[in-house]
Scaffold this motif. Structure first.
Motif, mmCIF file in Angstrom:
data_model
loop_
_atom_site.group_PDB
_atom_site.id
_atom_site.type_symbol
_atom_site.label_atom_id
_atom_site.label_comp_id
_atom_site.label_asym_id
_atom_site.label_seq_id
_atom_site.Cartn_x
_atom_site.Cartn_y
_atom_site.Cartn_z
ATOM 1 N N LYS A 173 0.819 -1.214 0.000
ATOM 2 C CA LYS A 173 0.000 0.000 0.000
ATOM 3 C C LYS A 173 0.848 1.257 0.000
ATOM 4 O O LYS A 173 2.045 1.225 0.273
ATOM 5 N N THR A 174 0.200 2.356 -0.316
ATOM 6 C CA THR A 174 0.876 3.649 -0.283
ATOM 7 C C THR A 174 -0.142 4.719 0.067
ATOM 8 O O THR A 174 -1.335 4.567 -0.186
ATOM 9 N N SER A 180 -3.885 9.786 0.839
ATOM 10 C CA SER A 180 -5.021 8.907 0.557
ATOM 11 C C SER A 180 -4.514 7.483 0.451
ATOM 12 O O SER A 180 -3.658 7.193 -0.385
ATOM 13 N N VAL A 182 -4.055 3.889 -0.676
ATOM 14 C CA VAL A 182 -4.376 3.077 -1.844
ATOM 15 C C VAL A 182 -3.754 1.695 -1.638
ATOM 16 O O VAL A 182 -2.551 1.583 -1.369
ATOM 17 N N LEU A 183 -4.574 0.660 -1.738
ATOM 18 C CA LEU A 183 -4.058 -0.700 -1.607
ATOM 19 C C LEU A 183 -3.581 -1.181 -2.970
ATOM 20 O O LEU A 183 -4.216 -0.912 -3.992
#
Ligand code: SF4
Lengths: 197, 462
Positions: A173-174, A180, A182-183
């Motif tokens: 993820k990031t 936000s 995000v997977l």
């Protein structure tokens, strides 16, 4: 004088008098949890999915049910049979695994406090596999759950030496774009842990 | 907005003023970082033994600093026995040359690199670029600043100063995403495709190192994105670059540090990947570059020695009222914020003389640091050193000015006040420490439930 000798000499000259290592025993007020509940709660909280396989249940059927019918499943687990095997050529050219939808492997144990599982290259055979697959699926014995990272490293130590080992906690993820989440950054987009009885 | 930290010559205060020209933006930056600080608090409070963990981590690092010579040689012997190659670099230039030599030996001109603050500190990207090597940073935030020709503004959150619309535009130019698309999910997907191609085709991967274990000779790398693993496991050659202070004695000590790192950094219980590289995979190479670059000197400076305990979690930046309102690039050094302001003058006292003054000495950094570095006290110490050397910025009570800068301007007062109120509510002792010059002058007032400007805005409407 080589840089090695120079650095070591200066370190030796500048390091202070020896300070003893601290005791690693956890204090009495350390957190205690119901390991199963905490593990499921934590892993779900960081984007992972936990599916319990009940005693007598057909593990293969449950695994199949958990994924899209059209996905290919590469299985390096010793616990369940079937699915596709790891091709020998992948050892030479791990990049060929980029189209693996699901990699299925055994984890040695799980950690309740952070939802991580410990996997070793010797178990899953090819170092790149849990990272390059699009989705990661892990088989984890229920009784292997440990409360925290202290217990985890004791267990790692007890299991003997590894070449490469990794704690994995959820899908890659990031949150680098405006925080936000995000997977699915560079590694798997999802992670499913099948808890074995 | 693009400031290359090694090139800017203005003092911190001036760059901070520039950053403050766009008020909405600086408010947004401030609030985002404060939000991360709050996530850290929540994670820390969920662990009742948190203070024990901090103290134990600090004590382990104290042992490491006192025993560094033997731990380094032990680490080297173990790593060699594992089949890794070990290189020693006295400074940044030697580090860069070693990396370049390994690339030449392997006849490689295109490489991937995951996040490593050490390579930023050494200016590796620029050096390799000058030598015709194409380096692709694979951490999403680092890739964004790299495409923009910048360097990271934060050690954990490299592009925290970028807005999604700007990233959308940047990706439109470089990755040909549709114009106007600023959806983080979409942009991350585009970066995934762009970087997968690099992972699949590049044969050398550079990574940083979070922890190196003397007992076993292994290095541990923590990421959320999986980019360090995608890079290294698909390459033939892994080059792991680390400062010599990254050592810990035994594997079991990781139990302490892995509980602290991600919780302090982002409030996560652990990073997605905590990868332990002990042996290179069959037929592949693992190079470990041990870098001094001023660390052994800092080890001998008693007042600043503890700064070497840093595990680069970024918590001191997220909580720092000056960092939040001046942005990472205003520090002109790879490691910004409070800890960078201690580390940078060790390397070049003259060049970085302004940094220890970029603080209100409020002590919030010390309070959150997972390895209990006395950050604000060291900043105070640096000021004394710099006065002695005649390098301190001109004008008396510079720190007073910094407090004034934050609290004096009506436009800035609003958010600083909001943060100050929260800090006061949560831990009043943070603000009431003897080094806080503002506090010295007068008793900190009881924090109002509502700030004047908030009250004013509300009542104006009514
Ligand atoms: S000084 Fe402490 S809080 Fe700051 S980055 Fe280092 S470890 Fe984290």
């Amino acid at each position: 004088m080589s840089s090695r000798s120079k650095i070591l000499a200066q370190v030796k000259a500048n390091q202070p008098a020896t300070v003893a290592l601290p005791d690693l025993e956890l204090p009495a007020h350390a957190a205690q949890w119901d390991a199963l509940q905490k593990f499921v709660e934590t892993l779900s909280g960081i984007g992972g999915r936990v599916i319990r396989i009940l005693p007598g249940e057909d593990a293969t059927a449950t695994i199949l049910q958990a994924f899209d019918d059209n996905s290919n499943i590469l299985n390096v687990s010793a616990t369940v049979q079937g699915f596709q095997a790891l091709p020998d050529a992948a050892f030479e050219e791990p990049a060929m695994l980029q189209n693996v939808d699901i990699a299925l492997m055994d984890a040695a144990f799980g950690v309740a406090e952070n939802g991580a599982v410990w996997v070793m290259e010797a178990q899953y055979k090819l170092r790149a596999l849990p990272f390059i697959c699009q989705h990661l699926a892990v088989l984890l014995p229920l009784q292997s759950l440990l409360p925290n990272m202290h217990a985890a490293y004791q267990q790692v130590q007890a299991m003997g030496q590894y070449d490469f080992g990794v704690f994995i906690a959820g899908p890659s993820k990031t949150a680098d774009i405006e925080q936000s989440l995000v997977l699915g950054a560079h590694g798997p987009k999802t992670m499913t842990v099948f808890l074995l009885p | 907005m693009s400031v290359h930290p090694n090139k800017a010559s203005q003092p911190h205060a001036e760059l901070a003023q520039q950053f403050n020209k766009d008020e909405d933006r600086v408010n947004w930056h401030d609030e985002t970082l404060w939000w991360i600080r709050q996530k850290r608090d929540k994670a820390a409070w969920s662990v009742p033994e948190w203070e024990w963990l901090r103290q134990t981590a600090s004590d382990i690092k104290a042992h490491v600093l006192s025993n560094m010579h033997d731990l380094l040689t032990q680490f080297e012997a173990q790593a060699l026995a594992n089949g890794a190659s070990v290189h020693w670099a006295a400074d940044a230039a030697e580090h860069n040359a070693i990396v370049h030599r390994i690339l030449q030996e392997n006849k490689v001109q295109q490489i991937v690199k995951s996040k490593s603050m050490l390579t930023e500190e050494c200016g590796l990207n620029e050096y390799l670029h000058e030598h015709g090597i194409d380096v692709v940073d694979t951490d999403l935030g680092e890739r964004i600043v790299q495409l923009a020709g910048e360097t990271p503004s934060h050690i954990v959150l490299p592009c925290i100063h970028w807005k999604k619309e700007e990233i959308g535009e940047l990706f439109h130019q470089h990755l040909h995403t549709p114009k106007g698309n600023a959806d983080p999910q979409y942009l991350t997907g585009a970066a995934r495709i762009h970087l997968r191609e690099k992972f699949l085709t590049r044969n050398v991967a550079i990574t940083g190192v979070n922890f190196a274990i003397a007992e076993t000779g292994e290095v541990v790398v923590c990421t959320n994105e999986g980019n360090a693993d995608m890079g290294t496991h698909l390459a033939d050659v892994h080059i792991a670059c680390m400062g010599i202070e990254k050592l810990i004695p035994q594997r079991q000590h990781l139990g302490v540090f892995t509980r602290l790192l991600a919780r302090s950094a982002t409030g996560q219980p652990i990073t997605t990947y905590t990868s332990h590289f002990r042996k290179p995979a069959p037929g592949r190479q693992l190079h470990i570059v041990l870098v001094d670059n001023g660390r052994s000197r800092q080890l001998g400076r008693e007042a600043f020695r503890n700064s070497l305990k840093c595990i680069r979690c970024g918590a001191c930046m997220n909580t720092c009222p000056v960092y939040r309102r001046s942005g990472g690039h205003s520090y002109k050094y790879a490691i910004s914020g409070p800890i960078g302001s201690i580390l940078a003058p060790n390397l070049d006292m003259r060049k970085h003389a302004d940094l220890p003054f970029a603080s209100t000495l409020c002590g919030s950094c010390t309070n959150v640091c997972p390895v209990k570095i006395d950050i604000h006290e060291q900043l105070y110490q640096w000021r004394q050193e710099l006065y002695k050397e005649g390098l301190a910025p001109k004008g008396k009570a510079v720190s007073m000015k910094m407090a004034g800068w934050l609290l004096g301007k009506p436009a800035l007062y609003r958010l600083a006040g909001k943060a100050a109120r929260t800090v006061l509510r949560l831990s009043p002792f943070v603000v009431k420490n003897s080094l806080n010059p503002w506090y010295k002058q007068r008793e900190m007032p009881a924090p109002p439930k509502q700030s004047f400007s908030e009250w004013y805005a509300k009542n104006k409407k009514a």
